[in-house]
Design a protein around this motif. Sequence first.
Motif, PDB file in Angstrom:
ATOM      1  N   GLY A  35       0.980  -1.368  -0.004  1.00 41.58           N
ATOM      2  CA  GLY A  35       0.027  -0.196  -0.119  1.00 41.58           C
ATOM      3  C   GLY A  35       0.713   1.300   0.365  1.00 41.58           C
ATOM      4  N   PHE A  41       0.177  -4.144   6.126  1.00 44.18           N
ATOM      5  CA  PHE A  41      -0.412  -2.916   5.497  1.00 44.18           C
ATOM      6  C   PHE A  41      -0.279  -1.416   5.750  1.00 44.18           C
ATOM      7  CE2 PHE A  41      -2.542  -6.841   5.626  1.00 44.18           C
ATOM      8  CZ  PHE A  41      -2.296  -7.491   3.773  1.00 44.18           C
ATOM      9  N   ASN A  79      -0.479   2.674   7.519  1.00 45.83           N
ATOM     10  CA  ASN A  79      -1.184   2.698   8.508  1.00 45.83           C
ATOM     11  C   ASN A  79      -0.503   3.700   8.627  1.00 45.83           C
ATOM     12  OD1 ASN A  79      -2.227   3.351  10.659  1.00 45.83           O
ATOM     13  ND2 ASN A  79      -2.340   1.996  12.052  1.00 45.83           N
ATOM     14  N   LEU A 134      -5.430   3.451   2.645  1.00 52.86           N
ATOM     15  CA  LEU A 134      -5.707   2.404   3.139  1.00 52.86           C
ATOM     16  C   LEU A 134      -5.896   1.166   1.952  1.00 52.86           C
ATOM     17  CD1 LEU A 134      -7.833   2.255   6.440  1.00 52.86           C
ATOM     18  CD2 LEU A 134      -5.460   2.452   6.029  1.00 52.86           C
ATOM     19  N   GLY A 167      -0.668  -3.058  10.551  1.00 52.01           N
ATOM     20  CA  GLY A 167      -2.157  -2.389   9.875  1.00 52.01           C
ATOM     21  C   GLY A 167      -3.522  -3.069   9.020  1.00 52.01           C
ATOM     22  N   LEU A 210      -6.711  -2.025  10.744  1.00 59.62           N
ATOM     23  CA  LEU A 210      -7.252  -1.053  10.165  1.00 59.62           C
ATOM     24  C   LEU A 210      -7.608  -1.536   9.075  1.00 59.62           C
ATOM     25  CD1 LEU A 210      -4.760   2.020  10.636  1.00 59.62           C
ATOM     26  CD2 LEU A 210      -7.354   1.663  11.833  1.00 59.62           C
ATOM     27  N   THR A 211      -6.811  -2.379   7.680  1.00 62.75           N
ATOM     28  CA  THR A 211      -6.980  -2.615   6.298  1.00 62.75           C
ATOM     29  C   THR A 211      -8.664  -3.757   6.814  1.00 62.75           C
ATOM     30  OG1 THR A 211      -5.323  -2.093   5.707  1.00 62.75           O
ATOM     31  CG2 THR A 211      -6.360  -3.878   4.786  1.00 62.75           C
TER      32      THR A 211
END
Length: 330
Positions: A207, A234, A236, A248, A275, A278-279
């Motif tokens: 990402g 991932f 953040n 995101l 991450g 959140l993802t």
Amino acid sequence: MDILTVARDQVLDRGEGLTAEQALECLRLPDERLPELLALAHEVRVKWCGPEVEVEGIVSIKTGGCPEDCHFCSQSGTFDSPVRAAWLDIPSLVKAAEETARTGATEFCIVAAVRGPDRRLMDQVRQGVKAINDAVEINIACSLGMLTQAQVDELAEMGVHRYNHNLETARSHFPNVVTTHTWEERWETCLMVREAGMELCCGGIVGMGESVEQRAEFAGQLGELAPDEVPLNFLNPRPGTPFANYPLVEGADALRTIATYRLALPRTILRYAGGRELTLGDLGTRDGMLGGINAIIVGNYLTTLGRPASADLDLLTDLKMPIKALSKTL
């Protein structure tokens, strides 16, 4: 031939990972085929790695003030970030290791925000490794940046079980992420670690503006390096960093990446890292555990919050996935 038909024969039956070109085909599969991709990745994980999950905790012995300009990192001293430099003393390090062990974790990683360790840091790590070994039974890993051969040999002599040094992203994308050192410098540290007999932990972050082609490229490069463990983070986005306003990763893309990397790395420990909260959230985290993941970091990360350790441990219990110290299968 359909890529999942190819993968079933090549990866599931023979244990041979996907090439970068084949990984790209998986990463381009439409959403309606994602359940099929995840199911195959789970089959591969169980066949070639087993049903167990490795649990790890991490702690920062030296936080902030790093001279490097990794654009995702709030610990870089080159950005206007709220993170400030701080050192953790040995008693606090031992306490963190004991708390990690009480969760059932088998791995504890000591991390420092540095380009590479100086003499002071190496001495502190030596004291910390000894103190932890005297206090609790847990495998000790380290992540201290780029190393010299002498430092690799010293860490191996200390009894460090595993060394983490992430390549972060595909070689072609790396100059867009870091400018103060090269991808090749990281690669050289990884080779030295592996040759010294320590287990190698090497992954990256999804990402950071990379293309889907570069995600496939990175899978192929990790396949060539053949680390024992690959942590998948991932992004953040952190305030004050150049990537602060990056979006995101979409949940479906994250799961597609997890499953594809399992098919590219069928025998490797594939770890949930930063991450994912959140993802993916709770449901996506469960889907990833059934889509190729076989290791997990519990609790908080270095400068970001994770899920409560109890939530992840309850999930593993619910999925009937026992906790065990793992190594890459041959």
